[in-house]
Design an enzyme around this catalytic site. Structure first.
Site: not given
Length: 466
Positions: A43-44, A225, A248, A270, A302-303, A331-332, A383
């Site tokens: 408007p302006a 990991p 995996d 696996k 992991g490895d 690795t873990a 594991m």
């Protein structure tokens, strides 16, 4: 993800901007980079906005829009900065048009990201309104990293896409474009300029058409990991280039997301004491895809050299005549030791380290338990959760100190990492009371660095040990 990023073709489409002041001027200049038909309702209008509208070819209406003004617009921006924004938003939505209320995330149907412009190459950065300062910092960093010449390279490449279809879709075509964008193209641009890029593309295409296709191969890659930042640079590069990723079950989605979206993903992990793909099936999948010419990444948590059936897979690849290489990963056991702030080996404590897996129970039962039960012995047991009572009994039977510290690290390095500090005579009970559900490494003979004084008394999560 609340806001889905898309690139909208605005060629000859109306984009309407309502407002005045600095915010409206900034949006006007941004939208003018596109090929849209710009309309400004003000408007302006202030002098600088009037001048910009004239220079950028925006149609100017010195009033607010009314019913019908916003019909068939592709997008509407409103930057009135007062209650007028709500009225414009209602009007736009009544016409079925998406509206952005500048600097008001909650009132907007879409957001405009920070943009690094190397047209036709553009990079958009957005934080859904959570951290605009962070988005700006990333933009500044990318502006410095991406040379201005990328625009010329991408313009030439865009015009050559149809000719490049002479190469088969897939890796051969990707190799051609990688050669152009990262080698041949930048050299020509630096030495003779943009005008010869098309000539360079034709020469490069002729060379690639004359080449024999690269044979397929398999890279057996350690994903580490679980934390993507702990992957090696080589692992990241190979994952980005892979045609097929055979992974995996323990590889997290955040790491799989680093691969190309067009890659074929095959979950063939696996699983200890659970459903698994047979090793023969995994070997057959690797060989079949490599023989078909694919660049295959066999991605292992992991490895690959630690409890990952590496020898079985490389022997199968050798027998099939498939080229392969191994890329190590963290690795873990290392990640678990880092999680508790201690080392796996230490002078005057342990001169050797045992890395065991309890998955093969027959092999696990044949350990030298007397040596492992000696004071100061350290072992990382993969594991080992289900075998914890068996492990406890064998070690105590062979003279291990009942107070020997044992630390269970679940999901080492991941956001849901959990640490359980206990001692040998309480291990099975404590692990059973708070059974982990993710992958666990048992660190026999090690206690969390800041919790040695409590590890002998109770099982505590790491956050309570700080």
């Amino acid at each position: 993800m609340q806001h889905f990023p898309v690139y909208l073709d605005l060629t000859s489409r109306r984009v309407v901007l309502c407002g005045n002041g600095d915010m409206a001027l900034a949006k006007l200049r941004l939208i003018a980079r596109t090929s849209a038909r710009l309309e400004l309702f003000a408007p302006a209008p202030e002098p600088d906005l009037l001048q910009a509208a004239a220079e950028l070819g925006a149609a100017l209406h010195q009033r607010l829009p009314v019913a019908g003004d916003l019909a068939k617009a592709a997008l509407v921006y409103t930057a009135l900065g007062d209650e007028g924004d709500a009225a414009i938003a209602r009007l736009a939505r009544s016409e079925g048009v998406l509206v952005n209320v500048v600097d008001n995330l909650e009132a907007s149907d879409f957001i405009t990201p920070s943009i690094v412009d190397r047209a036709p190459l553009t990079v958009a950065i957005a934080t859904e309104g959570a951290a605009p300062v962070l988005a700006r910092a990333i933009k500044t960093d990318l502006e410095a990293r991406l040379p201005q010449g990328l625009g010329a390279l991408t313009r030439a490449g865009k015009g050559f896409r149809h000719a490049a279809e002479a190469l088969p879709q897939g890796r051969r075509r990707r190799d051609f474009w990688a050669d152009y964008y990262f080698d041949a193209g930048p050299k020509v641009l630096a030495e003779v300029g943009e005008e010869l890029l098309d000539h360079a593309l034709h020469d490069l295409l002729a060379r690639h058409l004359a080449r024999a296709p690269r044979p397929g191969r398999v890279d057996l890659v350690g994903a580490g990991p679980g934390d993507p930042e702990l992957m090696t640079l080589r692992a990241r590069r190979l994952l980005d280039a892979a045609d097929v990723v055979i992974h995996d079950r323990l590889v997290p989605q955040q790491i799989l997301d680093l691969a190309r979206r067009e890659a074929v993903f095959i979950a063939m992990g696996k699983e200890g004491f659970g459903p698994s793909a047979s090793q023969a099936e995994i070997n057959a999948a690797m060989i079949a895809h490599a023989r078909a010419g694919a660049q295959v990444v066999r991605l292992k948590a992991g490895d690959p050299t630690v409890f990952a059936r590496l020898d079985e897979e490389t022997e199968a690849l050798d027998a099939a005549g498939v080229d392969w290489a191994v890329v190590p990963g963290i690795t873990a056991a290392s990640a678990a030791a880092a999680a508790i702030g201690t080392s796996l080996t230490r002078r005057a404590r342990n001169s050797d380290l045992r890395i065991l897996t309890a998955h093969d129970l027959e092999g696990f039962a044949e350990q030298d338990w007397r040596a492992l039960a000696r004071p100061g012995a350290v072992a990382a047991i993969y594991m080992g959760l289900r075998a914890s009572r068996f492990l406890q009994g064998r070690l105590l039977m062979h003279g291990a100190d009942a107070a020997t510290p044992v630390t269970a690290v679940e999901n080492a390095s991941r956001p849901n990492q959990r640490v359980l500090a206990t001692r040998l005579d309480r291990m099975a009970t404590d692990l059973g009371a708070e059974p982990p559900t993710g992958p666990v490494v048992l660190l026999f003979g090690l206690a969390p660095k800041r919790a040695a004084e409590v590890a002998a008394n109770a099982a505590l999560p790491l956050e309570e040990l700080a």
